[in-house]
Scaffold this motif. Structure first.
Motif, PDB file in Angstrom:
ATOM      1  N   GLN A  43      37.946  40.643  38.168  1.00 11.30           N
ATOM      2  CA  GLN A  43      37.634  41.576  39.232  1.00 11.30           C
ATOM      3  C   GLN A  43      36.382  41.122  39.959  1.00 11.30           C
ATOM      4  OE1 GLN A  43      38.118  45.087  36.320  1.00 11.30           O
ATOM      5  NE2 GLN A  43      38.783  45.967  38.272  1.00 11.30           N
ATOM      6  N   CYS A  99      44.176  43.089  38.247  1.00 15.78           N
ATOM      7  CA  CYS A  99      43.246  44.214  38.224  1.00 15.78           C
ATOM      8  C   CYS A  99      43.938  45.457  37.649  1.00 15.78           C
ATOM      9  CB  CYS A  99      42.741  44.500  39.634  1.00 15.78           C
ATOM     10  SG  CYS A  99      41.739  43.143  40.304  1.00 15.78           S
ATOM     11  N   THR A 101      45.520  48.889  37.130  1.00 21.51           N
ATOM     12  CA  THR A 101      46.006  49.920  38.038  1.00 21.51           C
ATOM     13  C   THR A 101      47.232  50.589  37.437  1.00 21.51           C
ATOM     14  OG1 THR A 101      46.839  50.393  40.271  1.00 21.51           O
ATOM     15  CG2 THR A 101      47.450  48.268  39.306  1.00 21.51           C
ATOM     16  N   CYS A 133      44.563  43.885  43.137  1.00 25.49           N
ATOM     17  CA  CYS A 133      43.144  43.628  43.400  1.00 25.49           C
ATOM     18  C   CYS A 133      42.771  43.823  44.866  1.00 25.49           C
ATOM     19  CB  CYS A 133      42.791  42.203  42.974  1.00 25.49           C
ATOM     20  SG  CYS A 133      43.032  41.872  41.211  1.00 25.49           S
ATOM     21  N   GLY A 135      42.797  46.635  46.625  1.00 30.84           N
ATOM     22  CA  GLY A 135      42.232  47.935  46.961  1.00 30.84           C
ATOM     23  C   GLY A 135      43.209  48.832  47.689  1.00 30.84           C
ATOM     24  N   TRP A 136      44.440  48.361  47.898  1.00 33.85           N
ATOM     25  CA  TRP A 136      45.467  49.125  48.594  1.00 33.85           C
ATOM     26  C   TRP A 136      46.514  49.614  47.599  1.00 33.85           C
ATOM     27  CZ3 TRP A 136      46.054  44.050  51.695  1.00 33.85           C
ATOM     28  CH2 TRP A 136      44.937  43.884  52.547  1.00 33.85           C
TER      29      TRP A 136
END
Length: 232
Positions: A43, A99, A101, A133, A135-136
């Motif tokens: 990250q 990442c 999620t 990763c 952010g969406w």
């Protein structure tokens, strides 16, 4: 949103996408496969992006009879040129991946991607490894990828493949001629060990404008000899 306006401005640099999937016929519904992480979590802040465009004839040459690659390589679902391998966030110290999620793309979202990325597992994996990763959410990740992918125009690679003493520089020149606003140092060219074209890697900054590739993404130099498998 400011970031979406930046994407639209970047997409406006090029003329519309030349057909990269020929008579594409894909299923309207698929099941989202489970993807297992096969590398470390990394990250970091996103400072740019890479669009990886796989040259399908080369990818499919040894895989035409493999069931796992039938959507892309059997010819039953269409014939493909450059396909969207992935849209990868980049960082200053490498690239983020895997990442954590809880978000997952739905089967319908994956099905809508298949004419650009003709593999259910590829689409699901690209979200899990790279999109996570960004952010969406998955819908935005695929939307951004598609806007940029569809903004590109590709020259006639069948014709280019017949050029005597073909080099990576020729590929960059042809791409530049077809895509106003791009720059040579933002066009990565990846070949296999035998010198055949495998992939273009287009380098974007954080505002989705072409930016110079680092050495890892730029690939072979302009004077490198290469070949293009037509197979279409």
């Amino acid at each position: 949103m400011k970031w979406f306006a930046a994407i639209a401005a970047s997409a406006g640099l090029a003329t519309p996408l030349a057909a990269q999937s020929y008579q594409c016929r894909m299923p309207q519904a698929v099941s989202a496969p489970a993807i297992e992480r096969d590398g470390p979590v990394r990250q970091m802040p996103v400072t740019g992006y890479t669009m990886a465009l796989s040259w399908s004839p080369e990818f499919c040459k040894p895989r035409e009879g493999e069931r796992s690659h039938a959507l892309q390589c059997s010819g039953d679902n269409g014939r493909f040129g450059f396909v969207l391998h992935g849209f990868w966030p980049e960082g200053d110290a490498g690239w983020p991946q895997w990442c954590p999620t809880r978000r997952r793309p739905m089967g319908e979202q994956i099905a809508q991607q298949l004419c650009a990325s003709p593999s259910v597992r590829l689409v699901a994996r690209q979200w899990a490894k790279h999109g996570s990763c960004s952010g969406w959410n998955p819908a935005t990740y695929f939307r951004v990828s598609n806007i940029l992918y569809r903004s590109l125009r590709f020259p006639d690679f069948d014709r280019l493949s017949r050029k005597p003493e073909l080099t990576a520089g020729d590929i960059r020149e042809w791409f530049l001629a077809a895509n106003r606003g791009w720059r040579r140092d933002a066009i990565g060219v990846k070949t296999n060990a035998r010198g055949w074209l495998e992939e273009l890697r287009l380098c974007y900054g954080k505002r989705f404008r072409p930016e110079p590739c680092d050495r890892r993404r730029f690939g072979v130099p302009d004077d490198a000899a290469l070949k293009i498998w037509r197979g279409l």
